[in-house]
Design a protein around this motif. Structure first.
Motif, PDB file in Angstrom:
ATOM      1  N   MET A  54     127.598 -30.786   7.892  1.00  0.00           N
ATOM      2  CA  MET A  54     127.722 -30.814   6.424  1.00  0.00           C
ATOM      3  C   MET A  54     127.202 -29.518   5.797  1.00  0.00           C
ATOM      4  N   PHE A  55     127.771 -29.211   4.670  1.00  0.00           N
ATOM      5  CA  PHE A  55     127.309 -28.071   3.854  1.00  0.00           C
ATOM      6  C   PHE A  55     127.402 -26.742   4.592  1.00  0.00           C
ATOM      7  N   ASP A  56     128.405 -26.637   5.463  1.00  0.00           N
ATOM      8  CA  ASP A  56     128.600 -25.394   6.207  1.00  0.00           C
ATOM      9  C   ASP A  56     129.354 -24.404   5.324  1.00  0.00           C
ATOM     10  N   LEU A  57     128.817 -23.216   5.147  1.00  0.00           N
ATOM     11  CA  LEU A  57     129.466 -22.210   4.301  1.00  0.00           C
ATOM     12  C   LEU A  57     129.976 -21.028   5.120  1.00  0.00           C
ATOM     13  N   ALA A  58     130.056 -21.190   6.427  1.00  0.00           N
ATOM     14  CA  ALA A  58     130.559 -20.095   7.279  1.00  0.00           C
ATOM     15  C   ALA A  58     131.972 -19.727   6.841  1.00  0.00           C
ATOM     16  N   GLY A  59     132.229 -18.426   6.771  1.00  0.00           N
ATOM     17  CA  GLY A  59     133.555 -17.956   6.375  1.00  0.00           C
ATOM     18  C   GLY A  59     133.715 -17.786   4.873  1.00  0.00           C
ATOM     19  N   LEU A 111     122.247 -19.801   0.481  1.00  0.00           N
ATOM     20  CA  LEU A 111     123.676 -19.732   0.813  1.00  0.00           C
ATOM     21  C   LEU A 111     123.878 -18.972   2.128  1.00  0.00           C
ATOM     22  N   ALA A 112     123.113 -17.879   2.300  1.00  0.00           N
ATOM     23  CA  ALA A 112     123.208 -17.119   3.550  1.00  0.00           C
ATOM     24  C   ALA A 112     122.756 -17.979   4.729  1.00  0.00           C
ATOM     25  N   GLY A 113     121.767 -18.821   4.511  1.00  0.00           N
ATOM     26  CA  GLY A 113     121.253 -19.695   5.563  1.00  0.00           C
ATOM     27  C   GLY A 113     122.296 -20.687   6.062  1.00  0.00           C
ATOM     28  N   ARG A 114     123.311 -20.955   5.228  1.00  0.00           N
ATOM     29  CA  ARG A 114     124.401 -21.862   5.640  1.00  0.00           C
ATOM     30  C   ARG A 114     125.627 -21.087   6.110  1.00  0.00           C
ATOM     31  N   GLY A 115     125.485 -19.759   6.285  1.00  0.00           N
ATOM     32  CA  GLY A 115     126.550 -18.994   6.918  1.00  0.00           C
ATOM     33  C   GLY A 115     127.410 -18.160   5.994  1.00  0.00           C
ATOM     34  N   ALA A 116     127.178 -18.235   4.670  1.00  0.00           N
ATOM     35  CA  ALA A 116     127.992 -17.435   3.751  1.00  0.00           C
ATOM     36  C   ALA A 116     127.605 -15.958   3.836  1.00  0.00           C
ATOM     37  N   LEU A 117     128.600 -15.088   3.617  1.00  0.00           N
ATOM     38  CA  LEU A 117     128.303 -13.678   3.343  1.00  0.00           C
ATOM     39  C   LEU A 117     127.931 -13.610   1.863  1.00  0.00           C
ATOM     40  N   VAL A 118     126.727 -13.122   1.564  1.00  0.00           N
ATOM     41  CA  VAL A 118     126.255 -13.135   0.180  1.00  0.00           C
ATOM     42  C   VAL A 118     126.292 -11.734  -0.417  1.00  0.00           C
ATOM     43  N   LEU A 119     126.961 -11.622  -1.559  1.00  0.00           N
ATOM     44  CA  LEU A 119     126.956 -10.385  -2.343  1.00  0.00           C
ATOM     45  C   LEU A 119     125.805 -10.523  -3.329  1.00  0.00           C
ATOM     46  N   VAL A 120     124.775  -9.710  -3.102  1.00  0.00           N
ATOM     47  CA  VAL A 120     123.528  -9.839  -3.867  1.00  0.00           C
ATOM     48  C   VAL A 120     123.604  -8.919  -5.080  1.00  0.00           C
ATOM     49  N   ASN A 121     123.884  -9.518  -6.225  1.00  0.00           N
ATOM     50  CA  ASN A 121     123.980  -8.717  -7.455  1.00  0.00           C
ATOM     51  C   ASN A 121     122.639  -8.677  -8.176  1.00  0.00           C
ATOM     52  N   ASP A 122     122.385  -7.563  -8.836  1.00  0.00           N
ATOM     53  CA  ASP A 122     121.319  -7.476  -9.835  1.00  0.00           C
ATOM     54  C   ASP A 122     121.545  -6.200 -10.634  1.00  0.00           C
TER      55      ASP A 122
END
Ligand SMILES: NC(=O)c1ccc[n+]([C@@H]2O[C@H](COP(=O)([O-])OP(=O)(O)OC[C@H]3O[C@@H](n4cnc5c(N)ncnc54)[C@H](O)[C@@H]3O)[C@@H](O)[C@H]2O)c1
Length: 246
Positions: free
Chosen positions: A1-6, A26-37
């Protein structure tokens, strides 16, 4: 559950505190995260930290109030599956003890620009590719102050956050049939400073007897961003330790 890979996730204002926690979750669940600031060095530090922990992250600094900059950044980075509109300026600087009747009109601009226009800009730049692909998740980090009165000096912030909540509900309905969900999280008081006499005092007013943490918000964002949350849209979820909301 809650897999964000890909999945690719953009988190705005992720250079510190709540946004950094969301990016890590989000990164911990496999997403590539674009870190904005707005602060490029903070975005880079959070992306480095995620990468050092084995996650995938890229810094993507821009000003969410600048539609051209937002559109350029999202176009260059390729399709974004998940957007978390976290950038906001509701800190102490906005919570001046000045009643609205005495406020300089210049002080209204920033809370509206960041908390409302910034949300609209990121949604506008991200939505069409999501609709074309038939999948998307948009989450806006709002505040209890967007729905109920908070106190002196907060009216422009309430206007920005409340505007964002209204925008998200209608925006969600427009896109619900295309596999894109859009929800808001109305936060209560967050602990941005670690334990102190002030946070301990504030915590006494919260039914759960503690302030919110970045991990609390990250966990809900993981759920809302997942495939498993495909039937929840156009909602405002109060995340506030049980504080009464209107
Ligand atoms: N701290 C709280 O108690 C609280 C309560 C309710 C809601 N919120 C909301 O939660 C969100 C996160 O709050 P926080 O306490 O982590 O805030 P924060 O001020 O610690 O961090 C916000 C980040 O957003 C960035 N930012 C500001 N304007 C930007 C812009 N125009 N473009 C890109 N980035 C920008 C800042 O540089 C900063 O790194 C905000 O939307 C805030 O309004 C916070």
């Amino acid at each position: 559950m809650f897999d964000l890979a890909g999945r690719t996730a953009l988190v705005t204002g992720a250079g510190q505190n709540t946004g950094a926690g969301i990016a890590r979750a989000l990164a911990g669940r496999g997403a590539l995260v674009l870190v904005n600031d707005l602060a490029a060095e903070r975005a880079a530090a959070v992306a480095d930290e995620i990468t050092a922990d084995g996650g995938r992250a890229t810094p993507l600094p821009f000003d969410v109030t600048d539609l051209d900059a937002v559109t350029r950044a999202i176009t260059i980075s390729g399709p974004v599956d998940i957007v978390v509109n976290n950038a906001g300026n509701g800190g102490a600087e906005q919570m001046r003890p000045t009643p609205f009747r005495d406020m300089d009109p210049a002080d209204w601009e920033s809370p509206i620009e960041v908390n409302l226009r910034g949300v609209m800009n990121c949604c506008h730049a991200a939505i069409n590719p999501m609709v074309e692909r038939g999948w998307g998740r948009i989450i806006t980090i709002s505040s209890g102050a967007g729905a109920s009165g908070v106190g002196i000096g907060v009216a422009p912030y309430s206007a920005g956050k409340g505007g964002g909540l209204g925008f998200m509900r209608s925006f969600a309905l427009e896109n619900a049939a295309f596999g894109v969900t859009a929800n808001s999280i109305a936060l209560g008081l967050m602990d941005n400073v670690g334990s102190s006499d002030v946070t301990a005092h504030l915590a006494t007013s919260v039914p759960c007897k503690r302030l919110g943490s970045p991990d609390d918000v990250g966990a809900l964002c993981v759920y809302l961003a997942s495939d498993d949350a495909g039937w929840i849209t156009a909602q405002t979820i109060n995340l506030n330790g049980g504080s009464v909301t209107s």
